[in-house]
Design an enzyme around this catalytic site. Structure first.
Site, PDB file in Angstrom:
ATOM      1  CE  LYS A  11      13.789   3.057  -2.714  1.00 13.12           C
ATOM      2  NZ  LYS A  11      13.748   3.908  -1.478  1.00 13.12           N
ATOM      3  CE1 TYR A  51      15.768   8.507  -3.416  1.00 13.41           C
ATOM      4  CE2 TYR A  51      17.438   6.818  -3.701  1.00 13.41           C
ATOM      5  CZ  TYR A  51      16.109   7.184  -3.558  1.00 13.41           C
ATOM      6  OH  TYR A  51      15.132   6.215  -3.548  1.00 13.41           O
ATOM      7  CB  THR A  93       8.811   7.314   3.398  1.00 13.28           C
ATOM      8  OG1 THR A  93       8.326   8.272   2.456  1.00 13.28           O
ATOM      9  CG2 THR A  93      10.302   7.143   3.246  1.00 13.28           C
ATOM     10  NE  ARG A 104       8.374   3.018  -0.055  1.00 16.19           N
ATOM     11  CZ  ARG A 104       8.552   4.290  -0.368  1.00 16.19           C
ATOM     12  NH1 ARG A 104       7.637   5.194  -0.037  1.00 16.19           N
ATOM     13  NH2 ARG A 104       9.636   4.677  -1.001  1.00 16.19           N
ATOM     14  CG  ASN A 114      11.725   2.676   1.375  1.00 22.49           C
ATOM     15  OD1 ASN A 114      12.477   2.441   0.436  1.00 22.49           O
ATOM     16  ND2 ASN A 114      11.377   3.898   1.726  1.00 22.49           N
ATOM     17  CG  HIS A 117      12.281   6.188  -6.353  1.00 22.12           C
ATOM     18  ND1 HIS A 117      12.341   7.310  -5.574  1.00 22.12           N
ATOM     19  CD2 HIS A 117      12.092   6.613  -7.630  1.00 22.12           C
ATOM     20  CE1 HIS A 117      12.213   8.386  -6.362  1.00 22.12           C
ATOM     21  NE2 HIS A 117      12.060   7.983  -7.617  1.00 22.12           N
ATOM     22  CD  GLU A 128      12.890  10.783  -9.538  1.00 21.68           C
ATOM     23  OE1 GLU A 128      11.991   9.914  -9.734  1.00 21.68           O
ATOM     24  OE2 GLU A 128      13.048  11.352  -8.440  1.00 21.68           O
TER      25      GLU A 128
HETATM   26  P1  RTP Z   1      11.757   7.441  -2.516  1.00 23.11           P
HETATM   27  O1  RTP Z   1      12.331   8.780  -2.956  1.00 23.11           O
HETATM   28  O2  RTP Z   1      12.824   6.395  -2.347  1.00 23.11           O
HETATM   29  O3  RTP Z   1      10.634   7.024  -3.393  1.00 23.11           O
HETATM   30  O4  RTP Z   1      11.109   7.596  -1.068  1.00 23.11           O
HETATM   31  P2  RTP Z   1      10.127   8.747  -0.574  1.00 23.11           P
HETATM   32  O5  RTP Z   1       9.883   9.734  -1.656  1.00 23.11           O
HETATM   33  O6  RTP Z   1       8.957   8.077   0.041  1.00 23.11           O
HETATM   34  O7  RTP Z   1      10.999   9.407   0.582  1.00 23.11           O
HETATM   35  P3  RTP Z   1      12.128  10.545   0.469  1.00 23.11           P
HETATM   36  O8  RTP Z   1      11.808  11.591   1.476  1.00 23.11           O
HETATM   37  O9  RTP Z   1      12.341  10.977  -0.952  1.00 23.11           O
HETATM   38  O10 RTP Z   1      13.430   9.786   0.975  1.00 23.11           O
HETATM   39  C1  RTP Z   1      14.201   8.980   0.118  1.00 23.11           C
HETATM   40  C2  RTP Z   1      14.583   7.714   0.843  1.00 23.11           C
HETATM   41  O11 RTP Z   1      15.458   8.060   1.926  1.00 23.11           O
HETATM   42  C3  RTP Z   1      15.197   7.223   3.040  1.00 23.11           C
HETATM   43  N1  RTP Z   1      14.830   8.028   4.183  1.00 23.11           N
HETATM   44  N2  RTP Z   1      15.278   7.808   5.384  1.00 23.11           N
HETATM   45  N3  RTP Z   1      15.797   7.947   8.168  1.00 23.11           N
HETATM   46  C4  RTP Z   1      14.965   8.813   7.607  1.00 23.11           C
HETATM   47  O12 RTP Z   1      14.403   9.681   8.246  1.00 23.11           O
HETATM   48  C5  RTP Z   1      14.728   8.713   6.182  1.00 23.11           C
HETATM   49  N4  RTP Z   1      13.956   9.519   5.489  1.00 23.11           N
HETATM   50  C6  RTP Z   1      14.018   9.079   4.220  1.00 23.11           C
HETATM   51  C7  RTP Z   1      14.067   6.295   2.670  1.00 23.11           C
HETATM   52  O13 RTP Z   1      14.616   5.034   2.307  1.00 23.11           O
HETATM   53  C8  RTP Z   1      13.413   6.972   1.484  1.00 23.11           C
HETATM   54  O14 RTP Z   1      12.828   6.046   0.618  1.00 23.11           O
HETATM   55 MG    MG Z   2      11.433  10.646  -2.751  1.00 27.33          MG
END
Ligand code: RTP
Ligand code: MG
Length: 141
Positions: A11, A51, A93, A104, A114, A117, A128
């Protein structure tokens, strides 16, 4: 576990921090091969489509804003159990909850910025990878 492919993104925060190589090195040391890679600047449309599952979430606008704030590296990692292995190497995350030694925990500043991805299932990985790469841009070996 079978050989798998997963979509990884370095990222904008990690690109800006100049730790692309350190992150790639962790993948390679764990037996994941980089079989496709490209640096690019995401448009709002491209980041939002990527996303799309989070479209209704309160953090969606910030997420798209962050992902378009600078260049990213999109890549395909291939190897044994690649999807789960990549998620393990990434860590939680929220970097505050990530296990020390994960990407991370070591490189990310916040839940928004973070560092990386990784696809979270075989279905996401397939979607993806196709979102960024044509078949002839992937080089298994
Ligand atoms: P990614 O898709 O980026 O690999 O991250 P992830 O699976 O660990 O988390 P995901 O639930 O898919 O969320 C995508 C991205 O959104 C942001 N996020 N912010 N403020 C919040 O509660 C929140 N929750 C998620 C994070 O940057 C996350 O990587
Ligand atoms: Mg995700």
């Amino acid at each position: 576990m079978a050989n798998q492919r997963t979509l990884s993104i370095i990222k904008p925060d990690a690109v800006a921090k100049n730790v692309i190589g350190e992150i790639e090195s962790r993948f390679e040391k764990e037996g994941l091969k980089i079989v496709a890679a490209r640096m690019l600047q995401l448009s709002e449309e491209k980041a939002g489509g990527f996303y799309a599952e989070h479209k209704e979430r309160p953090f969606f606008k910030d997420l798209v804003g962050f992902m378009t704030s600078g260049p990213v590296v999109v890549q395909v990692l291939e190897g044994e159990d690649a999807i789960a292995k990549n998620r393990d190497l990434m860590g939680a995350t929220n970097p505050k909850e990530a296990v020390p030694g994960t990407i991370r925990a070591d490189f990310a500043e916040s839940i928004d910025a973070n560092a990386v991805h990784g696809s979270d299932s075989p279905e996401s990985a397939e979607r993806e990878i196709a979102y960024f790469f044509e078949a002839n841009e992937i080089f298994p070996r």
